[in-house]
Design a protein around this motif. Structure first.
Motif, short mmCIF file in Angstrom:
data_model
loop_
_atom_site.label_atom_id
_atom_site.label_comp_id
_atom_site.label_asym_id
_atom_site.label_seq_id
_atom_site.Cartn_x
_atom_site.Cartn_y
_atom_site.Cartn_z
N ALA A 89 -9.39 -6.92 27.64
CA ALA A 89 -8.48 -7.45 26.63
C ALA A 89 -7.12 -7.77 27.22
CB ALA A 89 -8.34 -6.45 25.48
N GLN A 90 -6.66 -6.94 28.16
CA GLN A 90 -5.35 -7.19 28.76
C GLN A 90 -5.38 -8.37 29.72
OE1 GLN A 90 -3.12 -3.81 30.17
NE2 GLN A 90 -2.36 -4.92 31.94
N LEU A 91 -6.45 -8.50 30.49
CA LEU A 91 -6.52 -9.54 31.52
C LEU A 91 -7.28 -10.78 31.05
CD1 LEU A 91 -7.20 -7.40 34.72
CD2 LEU A 91 -5.03 -8.06 33.70
N PHE A 92 -7.67 -10.80 29.77
CA PHE A 92 -8.37 -11.95 29.21
C PHE A 92 -9.67 -12.23 29.97
CE2 PHE A 92 -3.93 -12.37 28.13
CZ PHE A 92 -3.99 -12.56 26.75
N LEU A 93 -10.42 -11.16 30.19
CA LEU A 93 -11.73 -11.24 30.81
C LEU A 93 -12.71 -10.44 29.96
CD1 LEU A 93 -10.67 -10.57 34.51
CD2 LEU A 93 -11.41 -12.78 33.59
N ALA A 108 -10.01 -4.41 17.56
CA ALA A 108 -9.46 -4.73 16.24
C ALA A 108 -8.62 -6.01 16.22
CB ALA A 108 -8.64 -3.54 15.73
N PRO A 109 -7.69 -6.23 17.18
CA PRO A 109 -6.90 -7.47 17.11
C PRO A 109 -7.76 -8.73 17.20
CG PRO A 109 -5.90 -5.91 18.63
CD PRO A 109 -7.26 -5.37 18.29
N GLN A 110 -8.80 -8.69 18.05
CA GLN A 110 -9.68 -9.85 18.17
C GLN A 110 -10.50 -10.05 16.90
OE1 GLN A 110 -11.97 -9.78 21.82
NE2 GLN A 110 -10.37 -8.64 22.87
N ARG A 111 -10.98 -8.96 16.34
CA ARG A 111 -11.77 -9.04 15.12
C ARG A 111 -10.92 -9.60 13.98
NH1 ARG A 111 -13.34 -4.23 15.38
NH2 ARG A 111 -11.97 -3.25 13.85
N ALA A 112 -9.67 -9.15 13.92
CA ALA A 112 -8.77 -9.64 12.88
C ALA A 112 -8.47 -11.12 13.07
CB ALA A 112 -7.47 -8.84 12.89
N ALA A 113 -8.29 -11.54 14.32
CA ALA A 113 -7.99 -12.95 14.60
C ALA A 113 -9.12 -13.85 14.12
CB ALA A 113 -7.74 -13.15 16.09
N LEU A 114 -10.36 -13.47 14.41
CA LEU A 114 -11.50 -14.28 13.96
C LEU A 114 -11.58 -14.28 12.44
CD1 LEU A 114 -14.44 -13.50 16.42
CD2 LEU A 114 -12.87 -15.43 16.40
N GLY A 115 -11.32 -13.14 11.82
CA GLY A 115 -11.36 -13.08 10.37
C GLY A 115 -10.37 -14.03 9.72
N LEU A 160 -9.81 -15.37 23.36
CA LEU A 160 -10.32 -14.12 23.91
C LEU A 160 -11.37 -13.51 22.98
CD1 LEU A 160 -10.26 -11.87 25.99
CD2 LEU A 160 -8.33 -10.87 24.77
N ALA A 161 -11.13 -13.61 21.66
CA ALA A 161 -12.08 -13.08 20.70
C ALA A 161 -13.41 -13.82 20.79
CB ALA A 161 -11.51 -13.17 19.28
N PHE A 184 -10.48 -22.46 26.95
CA PHE A 184 -9.99 -21.19 27.46
C PHE A 184 -11.14 -20.25 27.79
CE2 PHE A 184 -9.19 -16.76 26.28
CZ PHE A 184 -8.28 -16.42 27.26
N ALA A 185 -12.09 -20.12 26.85
CA ALA A 185 -13.22 -19.21 27.08
C ALA A 185 -14.04 -19.64 28.29
CB ALA A 185 -14.10 -19.15 25.83
N ALA A 186 -14.26 -20.96 28.42
CA ALA A 186 -15.07 -21.45 29.53
C ALA A 186 -14.44 -21.13 30.87
CB ALA A 186 -15.27 -22.96 29.39
N ARG A 187 -13.11 -21.15 30.92
CA ARG A 187 -12.42 -20.91 32.19
C ARG A 187 -12.27 -19.43 32.50
NH1 ARG A 187 -8.25 -25.90 31.22
NH2 ARG A 187 -9.38 -27.42 32.46
#
Length: 938
Positions: A904-908, A114-121, A139-140, A174-177
């Motif tokens: 989600a916690q470790l950004f992976l 939900a937090p990632q979905r909201a961020a993209l929205g 992360l999203a 960020f995503a690439a790394r």
């Protein structure tokens, strides 16, 4: 003459598998190694390993052609391919690049947390909400791309990445790394900078496209030339093109064949990209006037929307068939989207157009853009259509800035406000907007531009409050950019000016001034901590209503440095209590938690220290705030070292390092230094110490130096190098203002006692005892009791040793409890009480060995051997084979967390977590998550 490929190079090599003029791959002459790099990347992705590649080179060198090769190869291999092209005019629109890349992928967004979905929205304007942290968006995006890649594998190709908007560039970096096992490939084509700018996407695997070898250049020119070339002319073109493939392709088309036949024309020494851009300009200038205007409209609107182009050109009275000459000339292609043959075509068309024509094109685009669907782009086009000033256009841009800020687009908001300032006719309103633009530029990290806007704002007229806010902002910029010695004084001046105008902001500014002074410490020049504390105590306006956390922190810290430690304790403890009990997530909480951790260390309140640092981590994780998460991870890891949980600390330090690498900032050294020092990696610790001191001295931050010295003092005490420990402990203990005095004093007492400097040891013990009595925290009281034991003799010493063990046993500071057993055992051995000494030393050795504090464990082992007992070696555990990150993941799995939750916690990505789990299962010889609960994962 020109038919030979030369030096054994086959036509297959040159054309990437095809031959003849007109091939879409002819720019790949001589690019065998680069093609193989793409192929290896795709092969790894097919096997379940994601990857990234950055392709660098000058304009026209073949980056786009290599991306086309990657696209065709990936498509043939069954991958889904998505593309994105950066354009200069898009740099002001936050997340514009991401929107272009992900528009067709958003049907998978429902699978995200939900937090990632909201961020993209929010960032894509699909829903209202507070601006999400930039790295939560990252992360999203990683999760979204991983979801798509799960089905068929995904290849994302980003051309002209140097022109992405800042938000998209940062998120994609960020995503690439953070890629792992997603079957996902990201390829970025980046043009070399010619202005000394920092190169984007640094630190990733890359290939650099250089000029073609002469024989490859000759073969390409022969294939592309519109007519048979004289060999001498061919050689001259090859020489002047300097191996640039696009120049070789375009130069023969920029003039009639007869021009190239004789070889008598004047040499043109322009560089290849400029020459190619000139050729595009000449080709477009020969087109009909209607076609040239259509090209200009297309160049001014980079979204590539065919419908928008049609509406704008129709408003200008341009016939639909006007695009045909541009398409026939190979400059433009219109199908489902509007595409220029090369970015240099777009820039050539736009840059060489008359200013009035550019304004005309933007005006038509503004009228053609739906104000309900895309009000910001419409406002931007309107602003570009203005000659002179226009209050209506400026006001629209200001509204766009508010919307951009709400989506987290700080850079876009700053750009809108900057342009709004330029368009504002009224002087006072222009100064106000310049000030707001300066604040936005500061938040976006564009400090130089912010200072320029501040100078414009200061030209006024500003009212008194605006002038004071400008003064405060100038000081904050100075602090962020230089940590200059004048910053505390600048902030004090701003706080004094703000006092009658905005008392709340004034009190916060006084606290900022104290913060800056604490950072500078003994390296401050001009008005430092004593002056800041005196001004805050005497001049800060009274708070309105009950005191909040900021009020208590300000009162407590100013009292600390004007009336002494003991007088400050009630206010400082009140601030800690307020922050620990307040569950609201207001802005104050986020801004001052780190300072509260500093205060907790001053007061030896280990429980508050851990709770506040852990709370800061949780808030940062939940909000996805990677801008603040590394710092708080570093703090928690440092605390865990003192708790004796070095493995957990190492996992958090590794996570901090991975995140700082992902977001492109230097890693924090504090926790890594503590881990190296307490784990017995002495050479590594000394190297880290030297680096920390050098960097802190350059920044003018004595706090970091004091912390490093206190850590190295503890290391030398563990090694038994007491004179060296004393040398390192003296510095932080002499810095009255530093929190590190709280932990350095016990090191000083032990080192001075063992070095024979009893007078210094007694003075330090007296100071520690006075302060810890005022604080009343068991941790501080236990350290003070241990210090008194070290300087005492006989029954009095034993009484203090036992008191220290009892008090420290009530805290979480396990390393200091183990050290109390150690020094008590050493005292007992010197008193000839060998059996009792063995019991204490055995306890110390077992605790220190289990924690991994190797230097102190070895010291306990030496003492134990001196009593005649051989210490037992630590039994190897299966979990010893796990890396710090694997152990961290194992702990989370053992609590019942899912792969998605851990990711989600470790950004992976969840798929990467699953890959780690397979390694964990193999190392531990287990087959299920439930079995992890059977292992000791502390």
């Amino acid at each position: 003459m020109g038919g030979a490929t030369g030096r054994g190079t086959s036509l297959k090599d040159l054309f990437g598998g095809t031959t003849g003029r007109g091939t879409s791959l002819k720019d790949l002459f001589g690019r065998r190694a680069e093609r193989e790099a793409i192929e290896r990347l795709l092969a790894r992705a097919r096997s379940g390993k994601s990857g990234t590649l950055v392709v660098r080179g000058e304009a026209g060198i073949g980056k786009t052609a290599l991306l086309e090769y990657a696209r065709d190869t990936a498509s043939r291999s069954g991958f889904r391919v998505e593309t994105l092209t950066g354009v200069p005019s898009e740099t002001q629109f936050a997340f514009a690049g991401l929107h272009q890349l992900c528009a067709r992928l958003m049907d998978r967004a429902d699978a995200l947390p939900a937090p990632q979905r909201a961020a993209l929205g929010v960032v894509f304007g699909l829903r209202a909400g507070p601006a999400p942290d930039r790295f939560l968006v990252g992360l999203a995006i990683l999760s979204l791309l991983a979801e798509v890649a799960e089905e068929e594998g995904l290849v994302c190709l980003v051309d002209d990445a140097q022109w992405l908007d800042e938000a998209s560039s940062q998120v994609l970096t960020f995503a690439a790394r953070r890629l792992g096992a997603e079957r996902l490939v990201l390829v970025f084509a980046v043009r070399d900078s010619t202005e000394g700018d920092a190169l984007p996407f640094t630190g990733m695997p890359e290939v650099r496209l250089g000029p073609l070898a002469e024989h490859d250049a000759q073969a390409l020119l022969t294939a592309a030339a519109p007519a048979l070339l004289d060999e001498a002319v061919r050689d001259r073109i090859v020489a002047e093109a300097r191996g640039n493939p696009l120049a070789l392709l375009e130069l023969p088309m920029s003039a009639p064949p007869t021009r190239w036949a004789g070889g008598y024309e004047t040499p043109d020494l322009a560089d290849a990209p400029s020459r190619v851009e000139d050729s595009f300009r000449r080709r477009s200038s020969n087109l009909p006037a209607e076609t040239q205007l259509l090209l200009l409209v297309a160049a001014a609107e980079p979204t590539g929307e065919v419908a928008l182009l049609c509406r704008a050109t129709e408003a200008l009275g341009i016939a639909s068939e006007a695009s045909a000459p541009a398409e026939a000339a190979g400059l433009l292609d219109i199908d489902t989207r509007v595409r220029f043959r090369h970015p240099l075509v777009r820039s050539a068309v736009y840059r060489t157009a008359h200013a009035s024509d550019r304004r005309r094109a933007h005006r038509a685009l503004a009228e053609a853009t739906d104000p309900r669907l895309d009000p910001d782009r419409r406002a931007w086009h309107q602003a570009q259509a203005v000659l002179g000033v226009d209050e209506k256009a400026a006001a629209e841009l200001e509204h766009s800035a508010e919307r951009a800020r709400a989506r987290g687009g700080l850079a876009a908001a700053a750009a809108f406000l900057e342009r709004a300032t330029e368009l504002t006719p009224d002087e006072a309103e222009r100064a106000r907007r310049a000030l707001e633009a300066a604040h936005a530029k500061h938040e976006a990290g564009a400090y130089d531009v912010a200072l320029d806007l501040l100078r414009l704002a200061s030209a006024g007229p500003l009212d008194a409050l605006q002038d004071a806010r400008a003064e405060q902002l100038r000081a904050q910029i100075e602090f962020h950019t230089t940590r200059g010695s004048e910053v505390p004084g600048m902030l004090l001046d701003a706080a004094e000016t703000l006092a009658p105008l905005d008392p709340t902001l004034s009190r916060e500014t006084y606290l900022y001034a104290l913060t800056a002074a604490i950072h500078a410490g003994s390296l401050a020049r001009g008005r430092g901590l004593p002056e800041a504390a005196k001004a805050a105590a005497e001049d800060a306006p009274a708070q309105s209503g009950p005191p909040g956390a900021v009020d208590l922190l300000l009162d407590g810290l100013s009292t600390r440095f004007t009336q002494g430690f003991e007088a400050s304790v009630p206010s400082l403890q009140g601030a800690l209590q307020a922050l620990r009990s307040d569950d609201s997530r207001d802005d104050v909480d986020g801004r001052w938690l780190w300072l509260a951790c500093h205060v907790a260390a001053v007061l030896w309140d280990d429980r508050a220290l851990y709770d506040l640092a852990d709370r800061a981590v949780r808030l940062a994780r939940e909000s996805g705030s990677l801008a603040t998460l590394p710092g708080v991870l570093n703090s928690v890891a440092s605390v865990l070292v003192l708790f004796g949980e070095l493995t957990r600390a190492a996992a958090l330090a590794q996570e901090e390092s991975a995140i700082t690498q992902a977001i492109g900032v230097p890693p924090l050294s504090n926790a890594r230094l503590m881990l190296a020092a307490w784990s017995g990696r002495h050479r590594e610790a000394l190297d880290l110490y030297a680096t920390m001191v050098q960097e802190a001295t350059e920044r003018g931050e004595a706090t970091s130096i004091d912390q490093a010295q206190a850590t190295i003092a503890a290391m030398h005490n563990g090694l038994g190098n007491y004179e060296e420990a004393l040398t390192f402990a003296i510095g932080p203990c002499s810095s009255e203002e530093m929190a590190l005095t709280s932990l350095a004093l016990p090191e000083l007492i032990e080192a001075a006692t063992r070095s024979g400097d009893h007078e210094r040891a007694r003075a330090a013990s007296d100071l520690l005892s006075r302060r810890t009595r005022a604080s009343g925290a068991p941790f501080g009281l236990g350290l003070a009791a241990c210090g008194r034991a070290l300087i005492s003799t006989g029954a009095e010493a034993e009484e203090h040793y036992l008191e220290a063990i009892e008090l420290l046993g009530r805290t979480q500071m396990a390393v200091f409890l183990a050290r109390a057993h150690l020094v008590y055992g050493e005292w007992l051995r010197r008193e000839g009480r060998r059996e009792e000494a063995r019991e204490q030393l055995r306890t110390a050795h077992e605790k220190l060995s289990a924690m991994g504090t190797e230097a102190f464990a070895e010291r306990a082992a030496r003492e134990l051997r001196a009593t005649g007992e051989h210490p037992r070696s630590r039994t190897a555990q299966p979990t010893d084979a796990l890396t710090a990150q694997e152990l961290h993941i194992s702990r989370l799995v053992a609590t019942g967390a899912t792969s998605r939750e851990i990711g989600a916690q470790l950004f992976l990505s969840p798929r990467t977590i699953e890959a780690h789990l397979r390694n964990i299962f193999r190392k531990l010889g287990i087959t299920s998550r439930r079995q992890l609960k059977d292992f000791q994962l502390q």
